[in-house]
Design a protein around this motif. Structure first.
Motif, PDB file in Angstrom:
ATOM      1  N   HIS A  32       1.243  -1.595  -0.323  1.00 42.66           N
ATOM      2  CA  HIS A  32       0.471   0.343  -0.091  1.00 42.66           C
ATOM      3  C   HIS A  32       1.273   1.526  -0.073  1.00 42.66           C
ATOM      4  O   HIS A  32       0.578   2.128  -0.681  1.00 42.66           O
ATOM      5  CB  HIS A  32      -1.037   0.250   1.177  1.00 42.66           C
ATOM      6  N   ARG A  33       2.399   1.504   0.767  1.00 44.37           N
ATOM      7  CA  ARG A  33       3.032   2.537   1.174  1.00 44.37           C
ATOM      8  C   ARG A  33       3.448   2.934  -0.126  1.00 44.37           C
ATOM      9  O   ARG A  33       3.770   3.878  -1.166  1.00 44.37           O
ATOM     10  CB  ARG A  33       4.528   2.386   1.707  1.00 44.37           C
ATOM     11  N   HIS A  34       4.195   1.451  -0.452  1.00 46.57           N
ATOM     12  CA  HIS A  34       4.793   1.330  -1.965  1.00 46.57           C
ATOM     13  C   HIS A  34       3.619   2.533  -3.850  1.00 46.57           C
ATOM     14  O   HIS A  34       4.152   2.975  -3.952  1.00 46.57           O
ATOM     15  CB  HIS A  34       5.554   0.335  -2.461  1.00 46.57           C
ATOM     16  N   ARG A  35       2.231   1.983  -3.498  1.00 44.90           N
ATOM     17  CA  ARG A  35       0.865   2.111  -4.469  1.00 44.90           C
ATOM     18  C   ARG A  35       0.949   3.631  -4.319  1.00 44.90           C
ATOM     19  O   ARG A  35       0.590   4.534  -5.172  1.00 44.90           O
ATOM     20  CB  ARG A  35      -0.259   1.126  -3.968  1.00 44.90           C
ATOM     21  N   LEU A  36       1.153   3.962  -3.176  1.00 43.93           N
ATOM     22  CA  LEU A  36       0.824   5.132  -2.737  1.00 43.93           C
ATOM     23  C   LEU A  36       1.936   6.574  -3.099  1.00 43.93           C
ATOM     24  O   LEU A  36       2.232   7.260  -3.571  1.00 43.93           O
ATOM     25  CB  LEU A  36       0.733   6.112  -1.429  1.00 43.93           C
ATOM     26  N   ALA A  38       3.904   5.623  -5.680  1.00 45.57           N
ATOM     27  CA  ALA A  38       4.028   5.387  -6.983  1.00 45.57           C
ATOM     28  C   ALA A  38       2.860   6.793  -7.800  1.00 45.57           C
ATOM     29  O   ALA A  38       2.777   7.403  -8.664  1.00 45.57           O
ATOM     30  CB  ALA A  38       4.078   4.233  -7.282  1.00 45.57           C
ATOM     31  N   SER A  39       1.870   6.529  -6.705  1.00 44.07           N
ATOM     32  CA  SER A  39       0.820   7.268  -7.243  1.00 44.07           C
ATOM     33  C   SER A  39       1.282   8.449  -7.163  1.00 44.07           C
ATOM     34  O   SER A  39       1.004   9.509  -8.465  1.00 44.07           O
ATOM     35  CB  SER A  39      -0.352   7.262  -6.754  1.00 44.07           C
ATOM     36  N   ALA A  40       1.868   9.776  -5.925  1.00 40.46           N
ATOM     37  CA  ALA A  40       2.120  10.190  -5.787  1.00 40.46           C
ATOM     38  C   ALA A  40       3.744  10.992  -6.661  1.00 40.46           C
ATOM     39  O   ALA A  40       3.356  12.225  -7.253  1.00 40.46           O
ATOM     40  CB  ALA A  40       2.210  10.416  -4.475  1.00 40.46           C
ATOM     41  N   THR A  42       3.913  10.186  -9.575  1.00 39.97           N
ATOM     42  CA  THR A  42       3.121   9.872 -11.425  1.00 39.97           C
ATOM     43  C   THR A  42       2.755  11.464 -10.973  1.00 39.97           C
ATOM     44  O   THR A  42       2.978  12.206 -12.180  1.00 39.97           O
ATOM     45  CB  THR A  42       2.135   9.432 -11.345  1.00 39.97           C
ATOM     46  N   ILE A  43       1.621  11.640 -10.452  1.00 39.89           N
ATOM     47  CA  ILE A  43       1.043  13.183 -10.502  1.00 39.89           C
ATOM     48  C   ILE A  43       2.086  13.666  -9.848  1.00 39.89           C
ATOM     49  O   ILE A  43       1.201  15.144 -10.855  1.00 39.89           O
ATOM     50  CB  ILE A  43      -0.270  13.125  -8.866  1.00 39.89           C
ATOM     51  N   PHE A 265     -13.248  10.276  -7.653  1.00 37.55           N
ATOM     52  CA  PHE A 265     -11.948   9.951  -6.899  1.00 37.55           C
ATOM     53  C   PHE A 265     -12.120   9.635  -5.773  1.00 37.55           C
ATOM     54  O   PHE A 265     -12.710   8.417  -5.067  1.00 37.55           O
ATOM     55  CB  PHE A 265     -10.462  10.047  -7.131  1.00 37.55           C
ATOM     56  N   GLU A 268     -15.273   7.400  -5.131  1.00 39.05           N
ATOM     57  CA  GLU A 268     -14.795   5.775  -5.119  1.00 39.05           C
ATOM     58  C   GLU A 268     -14.204   5.558  -3.986  1.00 39.05           C
ATOM     59  O   GLU A 268     -13.832   4.367  -3.497  1.00 39.05           O
ATOM     60  CB  GLU A 268     -13.731   4.805  -6.681  1.00 39.05           C
TER      61      GLU A 268
END
Length: 285
Positions: A32-36, A38-40, A42-43, A265, A268
């Motif tokens: 979950h941390r890695h996904r957050l 990566a998302s941050a 990307t933005i 978002f 969701e």
């Protein structure tokens, strides 16, 4: 020496078992941390590219205003307004249409999904209708809805509701059909009536799929919103975008797109929270 060696070996086995037991718990949090992150990242990269393209003049401001220009448009629309309404008023109007359409869709779609999932006759009656509606774009039946129901709020809500109907029906039917036969037979053996089986066995088993269908339906509803608000609307985020596009106010167009994405978002996230509350076992089996 043998006792000491045995004790060391036992401690090593206990530590190894403890590590293995902790791994499944820690792994999801780490992912979950890695996904957050990566998302941050990307933005941030997209915003940097957008800012650089605007600052270097690679794209005309008429076609791609800078993030600062969009931020200023946000402040102006939020305080002063655009086309006789503030951003909050536009947003409230759009959310009202979407939620009324969602409520109507749930009332109609869930019973139809149960009928399809429980009965071959129900599947034979409703499946062709749903499969006919599912691939149709809203703009295809929008003129017909206007002819039948006029250009008022009813036609807008009906168009959005029709776009939401199929995902909820299909997901509900899948959840109902996937209910364990052993649970149903166990409930019947304990003397449960058909209505009790539906309420206490089938519905709890299908609630995860129903919520998934609602998540998909909300995306379809927001997608349809702009098309629905083309018809004699005076307020709404979609109406604001269309009005801004007619006058080439690109910063307001981008603002409307960002607002729609942000609200989608948020919705969701709310549905995901509801899934964790009502079906905490979903995705863990």
């Amino acid at each position: 020496m043998t006792l000491v060696a045995d004790e060391i070996s036992d401690r090593a086995e206990i530590e190894d078992e403890t590590t293995q037991a902790d791994t499944p718990v820690r792994a999801p949090a780490s992912r979950h941390r890695h996904r957050l992150v990566a998302s941050a990242a990307t933005i941030i990269v997209l915003l940097a590219l957008w800012t650089a393209a605007s600052a270097l003049g690679l794209v005309s401001a008429l076609f791609l205003p800078s993030p600062i220009a969009v931020a200023k448009a946000f402040w102006n629309v939020a305080t002063t307004g655009f086309v006789d309404a503030t951003l909050l008023q536009h947003l409230v109007a759009s959310l009202g249409r979407v939620f009324v359409a969602l409520f109507a869709s749930i009332i109609v779609a869930v019973p139809i999904g149960f009928a399809i999932g429980l009965s071959p006759i129900g599947r034979g009656i409703f499946d062709p209708i749903i499969e006919f509606l599912r691939p149709l774009p809203p703009l295809a039946y929008l003129p017909l809805v206007i002819i039948w129901f006029g250009i008022g709020e009813a036609s807008k809500i009906i168009v959005i509701a029709l776009a939401m109907l199929a995902p909820i029906v299909i997901s509900t039917a899948a959840g109902v059909a996937g209910t364990s036969r052993d649970r149903i037979n166990a409930a019947r053996s304990l003397g449960a009536s058909r209505l009790q089986v539906l309420g206490h066995v089938v519905l709890p088993s299908a609630i995860g799929d129903i919520l998934t269908g609602i998540r998909i339906a909300l995306g379809a509803g927001w997608t349809t919103l702009v098309a629905a608000e083309l018809v004699a609307a005076s307020r709404g985020v979609g109406f604001m975008i269309q009005s801004a596009a007619q006058f080439l106010v690109t910063d307001v167009v981008l603002l409307g797109i960002v607002v729609i994405a942000a609200v989608a978002f948020a919705l969701e996230a709310v549905i995901r929270i509801l899934q964790r509350i009502f079906v905490p076992w979903l995705g863990k089996t």
